[in-house]
Design an enzyme around this catalytic site. Structure first.
Site, PDB file in Angstrom:
ATOM      1  N   SER A 223     -15.819  19.996  51.494  1.00 46.44           N
ATOM      2  CA  SER A 223     -15.151  18.982  52.326  1.00 46.44           C
ATOM      3  C   SER A 223     -13.692  19.397  52.434  1.00 46.44           C
ATOM      4  O   SER A 223     -13.174  20.097  51.549  1.00 46.44           O
ATOM      5  CB  SER A 223     -15.248  17.612  51.634  1.00 46.44           C
TER       6      SER A 223
ATOM      7  N   TYR B 102     -14.852  12.238  44.170  1.00 43.30           N
ATOM      8  CA  TYR B 102     -15.466  13.017  45.253  1.00 43.30           C
ATOM      9  C   TYR B 102     -14.627  14.260  45.540  1.00 43.30           C
ATOM     10  O   TYR B 102     -15.162  15.376  45.644  1.00 43.30           O
ATOM     11  CB  TYR B 102     -15.549  12.132  46.501  1.00 43.30           C
TER      12      TYR B 102
HETATM   13  P1  NAP Z   1     -25.782  11.505  54.799  1.00 40.33           P
HETATM   14  O1  NAP Z   1     -26.082  11.286  56.238  1.00 40.33           O
HETATM   15  O2  NAP Z   1     -25.692  10.336  53.885  1.00 40.33           O
HETATM   16  O3  NAP Z   1     -26.827  12.581  54.263  1.00 40.33           O
HETATM   17  C1  NAP Z   1     -26.862  12.969  52.916  1.00 40.33           C
HETATM   18  C2  NAP Z   1     -28.300  13.208  52.528  1.00 40.33           C
HETATM   19  O4  NAP Z   1     -28.322  13.685  51.166  1.00 40.33           O
HETATM   20  C3  NAP Z   1     -29.138  11.918  52.547  1.00 40.33           C
HETATM   21  O5  NAP Z   1     -30.414  12.163  53.089  1.00 40.33           O
HETATM   22  C4  NAP Z   1     -29.206  11.571  51.074  1.00 40.33           C
HETATM   23  O6  NAP Z   1     -30.296  10.758  50.708  1.00 40.33           O
HETATM   24  C5  NAP Z   1     -29.322  12.946  50.461  1.00 40.33           C
HETATM   25  N1  NAP Z   1     -29.064  12.913  49.024  1.00 40.33           N
HETATM   26  C6  NAP Z   1     -28.090  12.237  48.377  1.00 40.33           C
HETATM   27  N2  NAP Z   1     -28.186  12.426  47.056  1.00 40.33           N
HETATM   28  C7  NAP Z   1     -29.250  13.234  46.862  1.00 40.33           C
HETATM   29  C8  NAP Z   1     -29.875  13.789  45.712  1.00 40.33           C
HETATM   30  N3  NAP Z   1     -29.415  13.535  44.478  1.00 40.33           N
HETATM   31  N4  NAP Z   1     -30.932  14.614  45.876  1.00 40.33           N
HETATM   32  C9  NAP Z   1     -31.425  14.866  47.112  1.00 40.33           C
HETATM   33  N5  NAP Z   1     -30.887  14.362  48.240  1.00 40.33           N
HETATM   34  C10 NAP Z   1     -29.816  13.551  48.112  1.00 40.33           C
HETATM   35  O7  NAP Z   1     -24.354  12.250  54.637  1.00 40.33           O
HETATM   36  P2  NAP Z   1     -23.687  13.442  55.480  1.00 40.33           P
HETATM   37  O8  NAP Z   1     -22.445  12.912  56.069  1.00 40.33           O
HETATM   38  O9  NAP Z   1     -24.662  14.132  56.312  1.00 40.33           O
HETATM   39  O10 NAP Z   1     -23.219  14.385  54.271  1.00 40.33           O
HETATM   40  C11 NAP Z   1     -23.834  15.627  53.987  1.00 40.33           C
HETATM   41  C12 NAP Z   1     -22.881  16.453  53.121  1.00 40.33           C
HETATM   42  O11 NAP Z   1     -21.683  16.701  53.850  1.00 40.33           O
HETATM   43  C13 NAP Z   1     -22.440  15.760  51.831  1.00 40.33           C
HETATM   44  O12 NAP Z   1     -22.363  16.712  50.788  1.00 40.33           O
HETATM   45  C14 NAP Z   1     -21.066  15.240  52.162  1.00 40.33           C
HETATM   46  O13 NAP Z   1     -20.247  15.088  51.023  1.00 40.33           O
HETATM   47  C15 NAP Z   1     -20.574  16.362  53.070  1.00 40.33           C
HETATM   48  N6  NAP Z   1     -19.467  15.976  53.936  1.00 40.33           N
HETATM   49  C16 NAP Z   1     -19.648  15.030  54.915  1.00 40.33           C
HETATM   50  C17 NAP Z   1     -18.573  14.687  55.726  1.00 40.33           C
HETATM   51  C18 NAP Z   1     -18.694  13.678  56.827  1.00 40.33           C
HETATM   52  O14 NAP Z   1     -17.648  13.336  57.419  1.00 40.33           O
HETATM   53  N7  NAP Z   1     -19.868  13.190  57.150  1.00 40.33           N
HETATM   54  C19 NAP Z   1     -17.337  15.301  55.542  1.00 40.33           C
HETATM   55  C20 NAP Z   1     -17.197  16.256  54.537  1.00 40.33           C
HETATM   56  C21 NAP Z   1     -18.277  16.580  53.751  1.00 40.33           C
HETATM   57  P3  NAP Z   1     -30.057   9.151  50.573  1.00 40.33           P
HETATM   58  O15 NAP Z   1     -29.900   8.653  51.974  1.00 40.33           O
HETATM   59  O16 NAP Z   1     -31.299   8.691  49.881  1.00 40.33           O
HETATM   60  O17 NAP Z   1     -28.811   8.960  49.761  1.00 40.33           O
END
Ligand code: NAP
Length: 265
Positions: free
Chosen positions: A159, A172
């Site tokens: 991130s 985080y």
């Molecule tokens: P998201 O839509 O919430 O997707 C995350 C996925 O990971 C969900 O399906 C979640 O399942 C799954 N997950 C969480 N904990 C888990 C575990 N212990 N084992 C297996 N699966 C798990 O979030 P996203 O925004 O796409 O984020 C994806 C990644 O990008 C993350 O690492 C996040 O920190 C990073 N990121 C996102 C942003 C942003 O702006 N969106 C920015 C920087 C970095 P559940 O729904 O059951 O929790």
């Protein structure tokens, strides 16, 4: 002066450098948000995909969507990335059903926003378990198999908060900084085995994770992002395909920032 003439790659080779036909990609947290979009992007470039998520039904739905739409194979695997036995079993299942893993994307994650003094230890641990421990466990399990096959590319989703600071995200941000550093160390250790390791550092992207932000936080992010908006999940496809493919063959240990200019200020 001696003229240096080096042969250029053929036009076909240049046009095909994003081609992932027949490769196998394992993506964690692929049932939602960025993971789902990146899985779709890798499949559209020809890769067979393992959708790893802790929710089996969501992983199944996403695998169906990808195989129906792209024509490549997609396997749903339920696993909690913070559990060692789940990670080992998921890796073995993918090896057995899809074959050697060429691409690993460690993407699963979540966030909790509040001042540091209000965090419980359980909340702190839950963030480090999914981000740091999960990335470590999958890098180790899949890294072993990549070392044996002497090829592979690993992409860890960090991130911008792993590079710069903001209020209310201490556990985080610390976990994401750990991912950036884990990536660099692994890049050094794996280089001699023909494996590249990079991270992607997204800024604010519209997904279920960021839709939880309060409206004043979303407004502030939109105002302070030079491109004037949140990113969209599809805008991670180009970066992940680039780092997964021959197009980035001399890039390892880097962190690719995808943030609409946010950290340039
Ligand atoms: P998201 O839509 O919430 O997707 C995350 C996925 O990971 C969900 O399906 C979640 O399942 C799954 N997950 C969480 N904990 C888990 C575990 N212990 N084992 C297996 N699966 C798990 O979030 P996203 O925004 O796409 O984020 C994806 C990644 O990008 C993350 O690492 C996040 O920190 C990073 N990121 C996102 C942003 C942003 O702006 N969106 C920015 C920087 C970095 P559940 O729904 O059951 O929790």
């Amino acid at each position: 002066m001696t003229e240096l003439v080096t042969a250029l790659p053929s036009a076909t080779a240049v046009r095909g450098q994003n081609d992932l036909t027949g490769r196998v990609a394992l993506i964690t947290g692929a049932g939602s948000g960025l993971g789902r979009a990146m899985a779709w992007g890798l499949a559209c470039h020809g890769a067979n995909i393992a959708i790893v998520d802790r929710d089996a039904a969501i992983a199944e739905r996403c695998a169906r969507e990808i195989s129906n739409g792209s024509g490549t194979r997609a396997l749903a695997v339920r696993a909690d990335v913070s559990r060692e036995d789940d990670v080992e079993n998921a890796t073995n299942r993918v090896l057995q059903d899809l074959g050697p893993i060429d691409i690993l994307v460690n993407n699963a994650g979540h966030n909790i926003r509040k001042p540091l003094i209000d965090f419980s230890l359980a909340e702190f641990d839950s963030l480090h378990e999914v981000h740091v421990r999960g990335t470590f466990l999958f890098c180790r399990a899949v890294g072993r198999t990549m070392q044996a096959q002497r090829r592979g590319t690993i992409i860890n989703i960090a991130s911008v908060l792993g590079h710069i600071a903001a209020k209310n995200v201490a556990p985080y941000a610390a976990a994401k900084a750990a991912i950036v550093q884990l990536t660099k160390v692994l890049a050094l250790e794996f280089a001699e085995h023909g494996i590249r390791v990079n991270s992607i550092a997204p800024g604010y992207i519209d997904t279920p994770l960021t839709r939880q932000h309060a409206s004043d936080v979303r407004d502030r992010i939109t105002r302070t992002t030079p491109l004037g908006r949140f990113g969209e999940a599809r805008e991670l496809i180009g970066p992940v395909v680039f780092l997964a493919s021959e197009a980035s063959s001399f890039i390892t240990g880097s962190s690719l920032i995808v943030d609409g200019g946010w950290t340039a200020q």
